[in-house]
Design a protein around this motif. Structure first.
Motif, PDB file in Angstrom:
ATOM      1  N   ASN A 113       6.575   3.610  -4.082  1.00 14.02           N
ATOM      2  CA  ASN A 113       6.451   2.201  -3.742  1.00 14.02           C
ATOM      3  C   ASN A 113       5.715   1.477  -4.854  1.00 14.02           C
ATOM      4  OD1 ASN A 113       7.209   1.604  -0.666  1.00 14.02           O
ATOM      5  ND2 ASN A 113       6.424   3.692  -0.823  1.00 14.02           N
ATOM      6  N   SER A 114       6.163   0.276  -5.165  1.00 14.64           N
ATOM      7  CA  SER A 114       5.497  -0.500  -6.211  1.00 14.64           C
ATOM      8  C   SER A 114       5.150  -1.912  -5.750  1.00 14.64           C
ATOM      9  CB  SER A 114       6.396  -0.590  -7.451  1.00 14.64           C
ATOM     10  OG  SER A 114       7.637  -1.185  -7.115  1.00 14.64           O
ATOM     11  N   ASP A 115       5.378  -2.199  -4.460  1.00 12.47           N
ATOM     12  CA  ASP A 115       5.172  -3.561  -3.965  1.00 12.47           C
ATOM     13  C   ASP A 115       3.936  -3.678  -3.082  1.00 12.47           C
ATOM     14  OD1 ASP A 115       6.109  -2.060  -1.869  1.00 12.47           O
ATOM     15  OD2 ASP A 115       7.587  -3.533  -1.172  1.00 12.47           O
ATOM     16  N   TYR A 116       3.010  -2.745  -3.231  1.00 11.02           N
ATOM     17  CA  TYR A 116       1.829  -2.750  -2.358  1.00 11.02           C
ATOM     18  C   TYR A 116       0.735  -3.707  -2.846  1.00 11.02           C
ATOM     19  CZ  TYR A 116       0.697   0.665  -5.994  1.00 11.02           C
ATOM     20  OH  TYR A 116       0.523   1.298  -7.208  1.00 11.02           O
ATOM     21  N   LYS A 117       0.726  -4.067  -4.116  1.00 14.51           N
ATOM     22  CA  LYS A 117      -0.315  -4.947  -4.631  1.00 14.51           C
ATOM     23  C   LYS A 117       0.163  -6.399  -4.621  1.00 14.51           C
ATOM     24  CE  LYS A 117      -3.696  -5.621  -8.312  1.00 14.51           C
ATOM     25  NZ  LYS A 117      -4.213  -5.175  -9.630  1.00 14.51           N
ATOM     26  N   ILE A 118      -0.686  -7.279  -4.081  1.00 11.62           N
ATOM     27  CA  ILE A 118      -0.373  -8.697  -4.004  1.00 11.62           C
ATOM     28  C   ILE A 118      -1.031  -9.425  -5.172  1.00 11.62           C
ATOM     29  CG2 ILE A 118      -0.524 -10.778  -2.591  1.00 11.62           C
ATOM     30  CD1 ILE A 118       1.118  -8.530  -1.313  1.00 11.62           C
TER      31      ILE A 118
ATOM     32  N   VAL B  16      -3.989 -20.393  -0.929  1.00  7.40           N
ATOM     33  CA  VAL B  16      -3.042 -19.578  -1.686  1.00  7.40           C
ATOM     34  C   VAL B  16      -2.539 -18.477  -0.747  1.00  7.40           C
ATOM     35  CG1 VAL B  16      -2.710 -18.041  -3.651  1.00  7.40           C
ATOM     36  CG2 VAL B  16      -4.233 -20.029  -3.855  1.00  7.40           C
ATOM     37  N   SER B  17      -1.231 -18.382  -0.567  1.00 11.84           N
ATOM     38  CA  SER B  17      -0.656 -17.392   0.338  1.00 11.84           C
ATOM     39  C   SER B  17      -0.788 -15.982  -0.232  1.00 11.84           C
ATOM     40  CB  SER B  17       0.814 -17.701   0.606  1.00 11.84           C
ATOM     41  OG  SER B  17       1.393 -16.708   1.432  1.00 11.84           O
ATOM     42  N   LEU B  18      -1.302 -15.065   0.573  1.00  9.62           N
ATOM     43  CA  LEU B  18      -1.384 -13.657   0.193  1.00  9.62           C
ATOM     44  C   LEU B  18      -0.319 -12.839   0.916  1.00  9.62           C
ATOM     45  CD1 LEU B  18      -5.267 -13.081   0.319  1.00  9.62           C
ATOM     46  CD2 LEU B  18      -3.860 -13.661  -1.673  1.00  9.62           C
ATOM     47  N   VAL B  19      -0.251 -12.998   2.249  1.00 11.09           N
ATOM     48  CA  VAL B  19       0.697 -12.237   3.063  1.00 11.09           C
ATOM     49  C   VAL B  19       1.333 -13.181   4.079  1.00 11.09           C
ATOM     50  CG1 VAL B  19       0.941 -10.443   4.844  1.00 11.09           C
ATOM     51  CG2 VAL B  19      -0.499 -10.024   2.836  1.00 11.09           C
TER      52      VAL B  19
ATOM     53  N   LYS C  62       1.171   0.119  12.838  1.00 13.36           N
ATOM     54  CA  LYS C  62       0.094  -0.514  12.085  1.00 13.36           C
ATOM     55  C   LYS C  62       0.562  -0.907  10.686  1.00 13.36           C
ATOM     56  CE  LYS C  62      -4.120   1.237  12.336  1.00 13.36           C
ATOM     57  NZ  LYS C  62      -5.383   1.961  11.997  1.00 13.36           N
ATOM     58  N   THR C  63       0.718  -2.210  10.512  1.00 12.81           N
ATOM     59  CA  THR C  63       0.849  -2.817   9.192  1.00 12.81           C
ATOM     60  C   THR C  63      -0.492  -3.446   8.887  1.00 12.81           C
ATOM     61  OG1 THR C  63       3.213  -3.271   9.458  1.00 12.81           O
ATOM     62  CG2 THR C  63       2.012  -4.604   7.857  1.00 12.81           C
ATOM     63  N   GLU C  64      -0.999  -3.291   7.663  1.00 15.35           N
ATOM     64  CA  GLU C  64      -2.338  -3.798   7.362  1.00 15.35           C
ATOM     65  C   GLU C  64      -2.409  -4.330   5.938  1.00 15.35           C
ATOM     66  OE1 GLU C  64      -4.670  -0.347   8.230  1.00 15.35           O
ATOM     67  OE2 GLU C  64      -4.297   0.597   6.306  1.00 15.35           O
ATOM     68  N   MET C  65      -3.452  -5.123   5.680  1.00  9.09           N
ATOM     69  CA  MET C  65      -3.733  -5.578   4.318  1.00  9.09           C
ATOM     70  C   MET C  65      -5.213  -5.414   4.039  1.00  9.09           C
ATOM     71  SD  MET C  65      -4.079  -9.702   4.008  1.00  9.09           S
ATOM     72  CE  MET C  65      -5.282  -9.455   2.699  1.00  9.09           C
ATOM     73  N   TRP C  66      -5.527  -5.245   2.744  1.00 11.95           N
ATOM     74  CA  TRP C  66      -6.914  -5.085   2.296  1.00 11.95           C
ATOM     75  C   TRP C  66      -7.253  -6.148   1.261  1.00 11.95           C
ATOM     76  CZ3 TRP C  66      -5.860   0.662   0.713  1.00 11.95           C
ATOM     77  CH2 TRP C  66      -5.787   1.465   1.859  1.00 11.95           C
TER      78      TRP C  66
ATOM     79  N   VAL D  55      -5.894  -7.452  -3.774  1.00 14.65           N
ATOM     80  CA  VAL D  55      -5.311  -7.471  -2.436  1.00 14.65           C
ATOM     81  C   VAL D  55      -4.167  -6.466  -2.364  1.00 14.65           C
ATOM     82  CG1 VAL D  55      -4.119  -8.885  -0.714  1.00 14.65           C
ATOM     83  CG2 VAL D  55      -5.925  -9.897  -2.131  1.00 14.65           C
ATOM     84  N   PHE D  56      -4.111  -5.731  -1.250  1.00 12.31           N
ATOM     85  CA  PHE D  56      -3.092  -4.701  -1.071  1.00 12.31           C
ATOM     86  C   PHE D  56      -2.476  -4.820   0.321  1.00 12.31           C
ATOM     87  CE2 PHE D  56      -6.098  -3.322  -4.203  1.00 12.31           C
ATOM     88  CZ  PHE D  56      -5.304  -2.780  -5.202  1.00 12.31           C
ATOM     89  N   PHE D  57      -1.162  -4.622   0.377  1.00  6.03           N
ATOM     90  CA  PHE D  57      -0.401  -4.690   1.626  1.00  6.03           C
ATOM     91  C   PHE D  57       0.120  -3.292   1.931  1.00  6.03           C
ATOM     92  CE2 PHE D  57       3.493  -6.010   4.070  1.00  6.03           C
ATOM     93  CZ  PHE D  57       2.812  -6.564   5.145  1.00  6.03           C
ATOM     94  N   ILE D  58      -0.328  -2.745   3.058  1.00  2.07           N
ATOM     95  CA  ILE D  58      -0.028  -1.354   3.401  1.00  2.07           C
ATOM     96  C   ILE D  58       0.964  -1.317   4.556  1.00  2.07           C
ATOM     97  CG2 ILE D  58      -1.015   0.889   4.005  1.00  2.07           C
ATOM     98  CD1 ILE D  58      -2.047  -0.248   1.346  1.00  2.07           C
TER      99      ILE D  58
END
Length: 322
Positions: free
Chosen positions: A227-232, A242-245, A117-121, A168-171
């Motif tokens: 980790n520091s790359d979770y926030k988009i 606009v591209s988010l993920v 499970k890869t997910e985004m919020w 937006v967050f990428f988990i």
């Protein structure tokens, strides 16, 4: 025969849920503490059912079996062997969710015969001082982690951040995380319901029972590094995507609309899903037929449909494809 499809929301009771989703979807009055609305799901046991038009009553799996590449696209159909590859949700946390993580594809396949499970919020609402947990404050070793658990000190090492609407967050798999009380969000994820629960705030259910923890299963799935790359980070441009993920699992664009626009998918070999994450309605027109997308509502555009129009006086959409 295919047209933009709406599905019946599948409402899930959760110990941490609230009433917003229940009120929105007029769910079963016997249900309490609705935490999740599964908008489009191919998860076994929770297959979405069409709500609108001539195909109402058909399941998502029946549509894939009948329409195949016309529904999901040739590449998607071949890659996922006819399975629907993503799960779309709205989530409301009246209380903190458990601290958890998800395994990778490799680990999930080995242990559960499932996707990882890869997910985004996308945060649709956040009360004052609402927080998320994303990872650890500092990198730790597995031995220190075990010691922290034994001493009941996990809360002390979790990285908590305040959140606001529109963030937006990428988990990624392995990232320890939790949605905090007062947060409502849209979630896009791989089709999987595999979660390892690490900590549940010492709460119990109505029978006085604690929920199961997955301490041992999680040990070789956790990313113990900071980790520091979770926030988009992104900037909204009216009436432009606009591209988010852009990941191997799904692609998500943000689209803020305040006029009529035309969208062309001639070069896209995938279904497209829209989630209305704003506060105004959006009108979708295809083949002279009008479909109204209300706030916190979702619609699927079959892969065979290549051109549509959207009109709104000012709403926000997530556009999701593979």
């Amino acid at each position: 025969m295919l047209y933009p499809l709406k599905f019946k929301p599948i409402l899930k009771e959760k110990i941490w849920g609230g009433n917003k989703l229940k009120c929105k979807y007029k769910g079963d009055l016997s249900q309490k503490q609705i935490g999740e609305s599964w908008e489009i799901s191919g998860v076994e046991g929770d297959i979405s059912i069409v709500q609108n038009g001539a195909l109402a009553g058909k399941t998502l799996n029946q549509l894939i079996s009948e329409f195949k590449t016309e529904l999901v696209g040739e590449t998607v159909f071949e890659k996922f062997n006819g399975e629907f590859p993503i799960l779309i949700k709205f989530i409301e946390a009246q209380e903190n969710l458990s601290v958890q993580l998800h395994p990778s594809d490799t680990l999930a396949k080995k242990r559960h015969n499932s996707f990882g499970k890869t997910e985004m919020w996308y945060i649709t609402e956040a009360e004052s001082n609402a927080e998320l947990i994303v990872g650890f404050k500092e990198s730790i070793t597995i031995d220190r982690y075990k010691d922290i658990l034994a001493k009941g000190q996990l809360e002390d090492v979790l990285n908590k951040i305040k959140v606001e609407e529109g963030e937006v967050f990428f988990i990624k798999p392995g990232l320890v995380h939790a949605i905090g009380a007062g947060v409502t969000l849209a979630e896009i994820q791989q089709t999987s319901d595999v979660t390892y629960r690490l900590y549940d705030w010492l709460r119990v259910d109505k029978q006085g029972r604690s929920r199961e923890l997955h301490t041992d299963l999680a040990l070789d799935a956790i990313d113990f590094q900071v980790n520091s790359d979770y926030k988009i980070e992104y900037d909204s441009i009216f009436n432009s995507k606009v591209s988010l993920v852009d990941s191997p699992y799904f692609k998500t664009n943000f689209l803020e609309i305040n006029q009529r626009i035309t969208l062309d998918y001639s070069s896209v070999d995938s279904f497209v899903i829209y989630m209305n994450v704003g506060t105004q309605i959006a009108e979708l027109t295809h083949d002279k037929n009008l479909f109204v997308l209300f706030p916190m509502e979702t619609i699927l555009l079959p892969a065979c449909i290549k051109k549509i129009e959207f009109k709104s006086s000012g709403t926000k959409l997530l556009e999701i494809s593979i």
